[in-house]
Design a protein around this motif. Structure first.
Motif, PDB file in Angstrom:
ATOM      1  N   ARG A   1     -16.752  39.327  15.921  1.00 27.64           N
ATOM      2  CA  ARG A   1     -17.891  38.930  16.728  1.00 27.64           C
ATOM      3  C   ARG A   1     -17.520  37.994  17.872  1.00 27.64           C
ATOM      4  NH1 ARG A   1     -23.022  36.842  13.595  1.00 27.64           N
ATOM      5  NH2 ARG A   1     -22.513  38.362  11.997  1.00 27.64           N
ATOM      6  N   TYR A   2     -16.630  37.037  17.591  1.00 27.36           N
ATOM      7  CA  TYR A   2     -16.340  36.013  18.613  1.00 27.36           C
ATOM      8  C   TYR A   2     -14.958  36.160  19.232  1.00 27.36           C
ATOM      9  CZ  TYR A   2     -20.305  33.949  16.179  1.00 27.36           C
ATOM     10  OH  TYR A   2     -21.514  33.735  15.596  1.00 27.36           O
ATOM     11  N   GLY A   3     -14.150  37.094  18.761  1.00 28.02           N
ATOM     12  CA  GLY A   3     -12.825  37.289  19.330  1.00 28.02           C
ATOM     13  C   GLY A   3     -11.766  36.526  18.554  1.00 28.02           C
ATOM     14  N   HIS A   4     -10.516  36.910  18.820  1.00 26.30           N
ATOM     15  CA  HIS A   4      -9.417  36.341  18.043  1.00 26.30           C
ATOM     16  C   HIS A   4      -9.155  34.885  18.374  1.00 26.30           C
ATOM     17  CE1 HIS A   4      -7.957  39.761  15.709  1.00 26.30           C
ATOM     18  NE2 HIS A   4      -8.574  40.458  16.643  1.00 26.30           N
ATOM     19  N   ALA A   5      -9.410  34.494  19.621  1.00 25.99           N
ATOM     20  CA  ALA A   5      -9.192  33.092  19.990  1.00 25.99           C
ATOM     21  C   ALA A   5     -10.093  32.206  19.145  1.00 25.99           C
ATOM     22  CB  ALA A   5      -9.480  32.898  21.470  1.00 25.99           C
ATOM     23  N   ALA A   6     -11.359  32.625  18.999  1.00 27.69           N
ATOM     24  CA  ALA A   6     -12.292  31.854  18.175  1.00 27.69           C
ATOM     25  C   ALA A   6     -11.829  31.867  16.720  1.00 27.69           C
ATOM     26  CB  ALA A   6     -13.684  32.446  18.283  1.00 27.69           C
ATOM     27  N   GLY A   7     -11.309  33.016  16.292  1.00 26.16           N
ATOM     28  CA  GLY A   7     -10.784  33.123  14.930  1.00 26.16           C
ATOM     29  C   GLY A   7      -9.682  32.106  14.696  1.00 26.16           C
ATOM     30  N   ASP A   8      -8.804  31.967  15.699  1.00 24.90           N
ATOM     31  CA  ASP A   8      -7.716  30.989  15.588  1.00 24.90           C
ATOM     32  C   ASP A   8      -8.262  29.577  15.476  1.00 24.90           C
ATOM     33  OD1 ASP A   8      -5.941  33.002  15.667  1.00 24.90           O
ATOM     34  OD2 ASP A   8      -5.118  32.555  17.658  1.00 24.90           O
ATOM     35  N   VAL A   9      -9.292  29.290  16.266  1.00 31.19           N
ATOM     36  CA  VAL A   9      -9.896  27.951  16.206  1.00 31.19           C
ATOM     37  C   VAL A   9     -10.432  27.693  14.792  1.00 31.19           C
ATOM     38  CG1 VAL A   9     -11.788  26.513  17.042  1.00 31.19           C
ATOM     39  CG2 VAL A   9     -10.480  27.914  18.649  1.00 31.19           C
ATOM     40  N   VAL A  10     -11.084  28.711  14.234  1.00 27.79           N
ATOM     41  CA  VAL A  10     -11.635  28.550  12.886  1.00 27.79           C
ATOM     42  C   VAL A  10     -10.512  28.266  11.883  1.00 27.79           C
ATOM     43  CG1 VAL A  10     -12.793  29.768  10.998  1.00 27.79           C
ATOM     44  CG2 VAL A  10     -13.672  29.944  13.322  1.00 27.79           C
ATOM     45  N   ILE A  11      -9.429  29.032  11.997  1.00 27.81           N
ATOM     46  CA  ILE A  11      -8.311  28.842  11.052  1.00 27.81           C
ATOM     47  C   ILE A  11      -7.734  27.433  11.175  1.00 27.81           C
ATOM     48  CG2 ILE A  11      -5.934  29.569  10.556  1.00 27.81           C
ATOM     49  CD1 ILE A  11      -7.922  31.464   9.413  1.00 27.81           C
ATOM     50  N   THR A  12      -7.518  26.976  12.418  1.00 24.49           N
ATOM     51  CA  THR A  12      -6.949  25.620  12.569  1.00 24.49           C
ATOM     52  C   THR A  12      -7.925  24.564  12.060  1.00 24.49           C
ATOM     53  OG1 THR A  12      -7.310  26.168  14.890  1.00 24.49           O
ATOM     54  CG2 THR A  12      -5.127  25.426  14.316  1.00 24.49           C
ATOM     55  N   THR A  13      -9.203  24.765  12.352  1.00 22.13           N
ATOM     56  CA  THR A  13     -10.193  23.791  11.876  1.00 22.13           C
ATOM     57  C   THR A  13     -10.176  23.716  10.347  1.00 22.13           C
ATOM     58  OG1 THR A  13     -11.556  24.511  13.724  1.00 22.13           O
ATOM     59  CG2 THR A  13     -12.616  23.112  12.060  1.00 22.13           C
TER      60      THR A  13
ATOM     61  N   THR B   1      -1.033  26.693  12.559  1.00 21.71           N
ATOM     62  CA  THR B   1      -1.579  25.479  11.949  1.00 21.71           C
ATOM     63  C   THR B   1      -0.537  24.387  11.727  1.00 21.71           C
ATOM     64  OG1 THR B   1      -1.137  26.419   9.784  1.00 21.71           O
ATOM     65  CG2 THR B   1      -3.323  26.788  10.701  1.00 21.71           C
ATOM     66  N   GLY B   2       0.755  24.768  11.784  1.00 24.70           N
ATOM     67  CA  GLY B   2       1.798  23.771  11.573  1.00 24.70           C
ATOM     68  C   GLY B   2       2.035  23.428  10.109  1.00 24.70           C
ATOM     69  N   VAL B   3       1.279  24.035   9.202  1.00 24.67           N
ATOM     70  CA  VAL B   3       1.533  23.784   7.781  1.00 24.67           C
ATOM     71  C   VAL B   3       2.609  24.774   7.309  1.00 24.67           C
ATOM     72  CG1 VAL B   3      -0.805  22.944   7.367  1.00 24.67           C
ATOM     73  CG2 VAL B   3      -0.297  25.354   6.990  1.00 24.67           C
ATOM     74  N   PRO B   4       3.217  24.539   6.145  1.00 21.96           N
ATOM     75  CA  PRO B   4       4.241  25.473   5.666  1.00 21.96           C
ATOM     76  C   PRO B   4       3.709  26.898   5.576  1.00 21.96           C
ATOM     77  CG  PRO B   4       4.212  23.508   4.298  1.00 21.96           C
ATOM     78  CD  PRO B   4       3.076  23.382   5.255  1.00 21.96           C
ATOM     79  N   ASN B   5       4.602  27.863   5.759  1.00 24.00           N
ATOM     80  CA  ASN B   5       4.171  29.259   5.665  1.00 24.00           C
ATOM     81  C   ASN B   5       4.408  29.792   4.255  1.00 24.00           C
ATOM     82  OD1 ASN B   5       6.900  29.673   5.496  1.00 24.00           O
ATOM     83  ND2 ASN B   5       7.100  30.602   7.502  1.00 24.00           N
ATOM     84  N   ARG B   6       4.164  31.077   4.090  1.00 24.18           N
ATOM     85  CA  ARG B   6       4.242  31.673   2.760  1.00 24.18           C
ATOM     86  C   ARG B   6       5.618  31.478   2.136  1.00 24.18           C
ATOM     87  NH1 ARG B   6       1.232  35.766   0.467  1.00 24.18           N
ATOM     88  NH2 ARG B   6       2.258  36.670  -1.328  1.00 24.18           N
ATOM     89  N   ARG B   7       6.656  31.755   2.933  1.00 22.54           N
ATOM     90  CA  ARG B   7       8.006  31.673   2.410  1.00 22.54           C
ATOM     91  C   ARG B   7       8.327  30.272   1.891  1.00 22.54           C
ATOM     92  NH1 ARG B   7      12.695  32.127   6.635  1.00 22.54           N
ATOM     93  NH2 ARG B   7      12.709  34.362   6.325  1.00 22.54           N
ATOM     94  N   ALA B   8       8.006  29.258   2.730  1.00 25.92           N
ATOM     95  CA  ALA B   8       8.277  27.883   2.324  1.00 25.92           C
ATOM     96  C   ALA B   8       7.480  27.541   1.075  1.00 25.92           C
ATOM     97  CB  ALA B   8       7.911  26.936   3.452  1.00 25.92           C
ATOM     98  N   MET B   9       6.224  28.035   1.049  1.00 26.48           N
ATOM     99  CA  MET B   9       5.356  27.712  -0.079  1.00 26.48           C
ATOM    100  C   MET B   9       5.903  28.301  -1.370  1.00 26.48           C
ATOM    101  SD  MET B   9       2.834  26.082  -0.934  1.00 26.48           S
ATOM    102  CE  MET B   9       1.212  25.905  -1.617  1.00 26.48           C
ATOM    103  N   LEU B  10       6.364  29.550  -1.298  1.00 25.48           N
ATOM    104  CA  LEU B  10       6.849  30.191  -2.520  1.00 25.48           C
ATOM    105  C   LEU B  10       8.026  29.405  -3.095  1.00 25.48           C
ATOM    106  CD1 LEU B  10       6.496  33.971  -1.713  1.00 25.48           C
ATOM    107  CD2 LEU B  10       4.957  32.410  -2.899  1.00 25.48           C
ATOM    108  N   GLU B  11       8.873  28.876  -2.205  1.00 24.22           N
ATOM    109  CA  GLU B  11       9.997  28.063  -2.681  1.00 24.22           C
ATOM    110  C   GLU B  11       9.494  26.807  -3.374  1.00 24.22           C
ATOM    111  OE1 GLU B  11      13.030  29.263   0.855  1.00 24.22           O
ATOM    112  OE2 GLU B  11      12.911  27.145   0.306  1.00 24.22           O
ATOM    113  N   THR B  12       8.503  26.158  -2.715  1.00 23.00           N
ATOM    114  CA  THR B  12       7.966  24.927  -3.282  1.00 23.00           C
ATOM    115  C   THR B  12       7.295  25.199  -4.625  1.00 23.00           C
ATOM    116  OG1 THR B  12       7.498  24.316  -1.021  1.00 23.00           O
ATOM    117  CG2 THR B  12       6.589  22.906  -2.731  1.00 23.00           C
TER     118      THR B  12
END
Ligand code: C2E
Ligand code: CA
Ligand code: CA
Length: 780
Positions: free
Chosen positions: A372-384, A334-345
């Motif tokens: 049901r729709y596969g991991h690629a679709a899952g990724d699309v959902v997460i980015t959306t 997603t390009g947003v900060p990850n857990r590690r960066a977030m915990l610091e913030t």
């Protein structure tokens, strides 16, 4: 941790080094007395050679991070030895002009090589664990030497110490001086920046180098103008020899434990900065007071350039470090900060003066999308979703992805109302339909909200609060939930209790108390005879007292202890039933079975086992199974209850009417009894609709060949009404509360007496009886 060098073998051969020093002293004296030039240099060559050999032999004994340093110092000593040997040759073999021209040159070249080796040694120590030294470091070193040279030359020029005739004596002094100064400064910088302040060897080396620089400065003027100048060379030869021996001897000094950091680029950057400053200083000085030597500004300019190369390299390195740091801190999908960066913030925000709020967002049933729709679709959902959340936040908070389907948002404002509003808005954003591969999916989110306003939030408490709130939201079916300290405390206490229960059941550890059964009588409505007892479990807890089933039954079910609990209840109940049978009482004992027990593979075997163990006939045991349990997996329930009934064990459908059951299955179940839920019994006399339902249920039960038992009978009016309506059995506080086995015995004996007196046993109207209160006798 640096490897500690083995202490016993680390001592340099002190005798050998002392002998070498003595040899030099003797030869120097001989040179002064006999006037034969070159004797000291010859002795110095031998001594430096010994020093070099000692250093090289000791390399494997050093701590790992120091080995490179000492290897290169060893090379430096060898270079000095070679230089001194050549110097001795010049003095002993060459005569006249040739000697005058050559004198000082070999030592100068050797000194520069030695200084370069030592410099490489410092670099390799400095770069230990990070990377090998870079060519830019060398450009830097050369630049530094040139700048120092320029400085030296400018000072010489300014003090009008001009040329010295033939030979390289003065030039040698200047070059060696520049090299020594650069090495001394580098040593000091490594010592200060690299955390070596408590290492005596670093200071010995720096002091030695500065002392030698002083020797070069003092002896340089003496060389001026002299065609042949053997005398001034002597101190120089002695000082280089001495330095080699000191370096070899410093192995005797135990290094302190390395605590500081490895400064790596920092050291070279500081050195480059010093070189640039020196070079620029010389250029400025030259511009203000131009001298005769054009070489000075040229040297300075080239030196500054060398320093600049190193600076560019540093900037490049910093940019690289910055980009890898950024990569390690962002979520690739997603390009947003990850857990590690977030915990610091979060830490930074939370400890700031204003405080912060934290939201933890978890998507509900995201696994279904993936499945049901596969991991690629899952990724699309997460980015959306990530994009939507960011859009909705519009800068009011910082979004991060914690991994999987979990996000977090930190807001630099502890206000709960505001955080909850943000959470609600984000939930709406998640709920908007998403289109994947032509289908529309709707997701839900569970959001936990926590704020620094709740109290002491150090050690990651804020995140724990938000997480807890999120799980609470998830359990209650999604939505936004603010952290509730009391609920959290309750939950923790429950978990602790569940753990104690598990230990008690698996280890029989008496510190956690034991299970007790209380029995509640079941009476025949027509003649008041006691026909059964329902066994109800209690936990005699050492600290909390007698715990009712509500306090632990669900916990046992959730933590997988339910079957172990039921095994004990069955064993106790069947033993008690067998005792009553032995006393000639025709009582069946009823035991409750939960959903997980009904589905447990060992249920039937356990039933057989407890019956055999107690010597109880199966028809004297009844299992009560709630409607809800039976409907959990109706097919399986039908199969298992058939097996139970085939053994002759009675089956009662508990809490009938409270749940939802299908008449089809009811017909298929081999039950002998319907147990009317307490809620119907309670409203029987006050509500006509209830009365109608009960009456209908009675008809249905009798039609299906089932007996009806009403539970929760609390007053005579209800009891009378039930009897009139044709209900078969009754159970409730009116007759007795559930009571321990001995109290139940006493209660039964009392009834025996009353029955023997020929009384019809019915309680007084409206009186709720305790377990041991005598029941009133009404005349027939
Ligand atoms: P249940 O099977 O419906 O048991 C009857 C409950 O109603 C008992 O509560 C009993 O004390 C209470 N009761 C009896 N007569 C009256 C009355 O006239 N008025 C009112 N208001 N209540 C009455 P208890 O003992 O607290 O048990 C609660 C529940 O715990 C039981 O409901 C049963 O579902 C469960 N339970 C108890 N023992 C066991 C067990 O050994 N195994 C399983 N799986 N569940 C058990
Ligand atoms: Ca029951
Ligand atoms: Ca019940």
């Amino acid at each position: 941790m640096p490897a500690t060098p083995p202490p016993s073998r680390d001592r340099p051969p002190a005798l050998l080094l002392s002998a070498a020093a003595a040899l030099v002293a003797v030869l120097a004296t001989a040179e002064l007395v006999t006037d034969v030039a070159g004797l000291t240099a010859a002795g110095g060559a031998v001594a430096a050679g010994i020093g070099g050999a000692v250093l090289r032999r000791q390399v494997p004994l050093r701590a790992v991070e120091e080995r490179g340093l000492w290897r290169w110092v060893g090379h430096a000593a060898v270079a000095v030895a070679v230089g001194l040997a050549l110097e001795a040759l010049v003095d002993l073999v060459l005569r006249g002009d040739a000697a005058a021209w050559a004198r000082g040159a070999p030592l100068t070249v050797a000194a520069v090589v030695a200084v370069l080796c030592a410099y490489q040694g410092l670099l390799s120590w400095n770069r230990f664990r990070t990377s090998a030294s870079h060519p830019a470091d060398w450009v830097n070193a050369a630049g530094s030497v040139l700048c120092t040279l320029a400085l030296g030359a400018y000072l010489l020029d300014a003090s009008s110490l001009v040329t010295d005739g033939p030979g390289w004596a003065v030039e040698g002094h200047v070059v060696r001086l520049a090299a020594l100064v650069v090495l001394a400064v580098t040593t000091v910088v490594v010592t200060v920046v690299g955390g070596l302040l408590d290492d005596p060897r670093a200071w010995v080396l720096a002091a030695g180098l500065l002392a030698m620089s002083a020797v070069e400065v003092v002896t340089a003027p003496l060389a001026t103008g002299a065609a042949v100048a053997p005398a001034p060379v002597l101190p120089v030869v002695l000082s280089w020899t001495a330095l080699t021996l000191v370096a070899a001897g410093s192995g005797a000094v135990r290094p302190p434990i390395l605590r500081g950091h490895f400064a790596s680029s920092q050291v070279v950057t500081v050195c480059a900065l010093l070189a640039i400053l020196t070079g620029v200083g010389v250029l400025v000085a030259y511009a203000l007071h131009p001298g005769d030597w054009l070489l000075v500004p040229v040297l300075a300019a080239v030196g500054v350039l060398g320093g600049c190369v190193r600076m560019f390299r540093t900037i490049h390195e910093l940019a690289f470090v910055a980009s890898t740091r950024k990569e390690a801190r962002t979520d690739p999908l997603t390009g947003v900060p990850n857990r590690r960066a977030m915990l610091e913030t979060v830490d930074r925000f939370a400890t700031s003066r204003t405080g912060a709020a934290l939201l933890v967002i978890d998507l509900d049933r995201f696994k279904d999308v993936n499945d049901r729709y596969g991991h690629a679709a899952g990724d699309v959902v997460i980015t959306t979703i990530s994009g939507r959340l960011q859009h909705r936040l519009a800068g009011t908070g910082l979004l991060a992805r914690f991994g999987g389907d979990e996000f977090a948002v930190v807001i630099d404002d502890p206000d709960l109302a505001r955080a909850s509003a943000v959470a609600a808005a984000l939930r709406e954003a998640v709920r908007e339909p998403i289109e994947i591969t032509g289908r529309v999916v709707r997701l839900e989110a569970s959001i936990g909200v926590a704020s620094t306003a709740f109290g002491d939030h150090r050690d990651g408490e804020l995140l724990r609060w938000a997480d807890t709130a999120m799980y609470a939201a998830k359990r209650s079916g999604g939505g936004v939930r603010v952290y509730d300290e009391d609920a959290d405390a309750r939950e923790r206490a429950e978990l602790a209790l569940a753990d104690e229960l598990r230990v008690m059941l698996t280890t029989d550890d008496e510190r956690f108390g034991g299970l007790e059964l209380h029995y509640q009588p079941q009476l025949d409505c027509t003649d008041g005879a006691v026909v059964g007892m329902e066994a109800l479990v209690r936990w005699a807890h050492p600290e909390r007292g007698l715990l009712p089933p509500v306090a632990f039954i669900d916990l046992a079910e959730q933590t997988g202890s339910m079957f172990a609990l039921t095994e004990r209840v069955l064993a106790q109940a069947t033993r008690q039933a067998a005792r009553w049978q032995a006393e000639g009482r025709d009582l069946a004992v009823a035991v409750n079975l939960s959903t997980s027990c009904l589905e447990h593979p060992r249920l039937l075997a356990t039933l057989d086992h407890v019956l055999a163990d107690a010597g109880l006939r199966p028809e004297h045991l009844v299992v009560e199974i709630t409607e809800t349990t039976l409907m959990h997996d109706p097919r399986h329930a039908v199969a298992v209850t058939r097996d139970i009934a085939d053994r002759g064990i009675g089956l009662s459908i508990d809490d009938y009417g409270a749940g939802y059951s299908s008449l089809t299955y009811l017909n298929e179940l081999p039950a002998g009894e319907l147990k009317l839920d307490r809620s119907f019994t309670a409203r029987l006399t006050s509500d006509d609709r209830t009365r109608a339902i009960v009456s209908g249920t009675l008809d249905l039960a009798h039609h299906l060949g089932l007996r009806l038992i009403a539970e929760g009978v609390e007053d005579t009016a209800t009891s009378e009404e039930l009897r009139r309506m044709g209900c078969d059995r009754a159970q409730g506080f009116l007759h007795s509360r559930p009571m321990p086995a001995d109290a139940a015995d006493a209660w039964l004996r009392e009834r025996d007496v009353l029955t023997a007196a020929g009384a019809r046993v019915l309680p007084a109207p409206g009186v709720v009886r305790g377990p041991v209160l005598p029941t009133q006798v009404t005349a027939p």
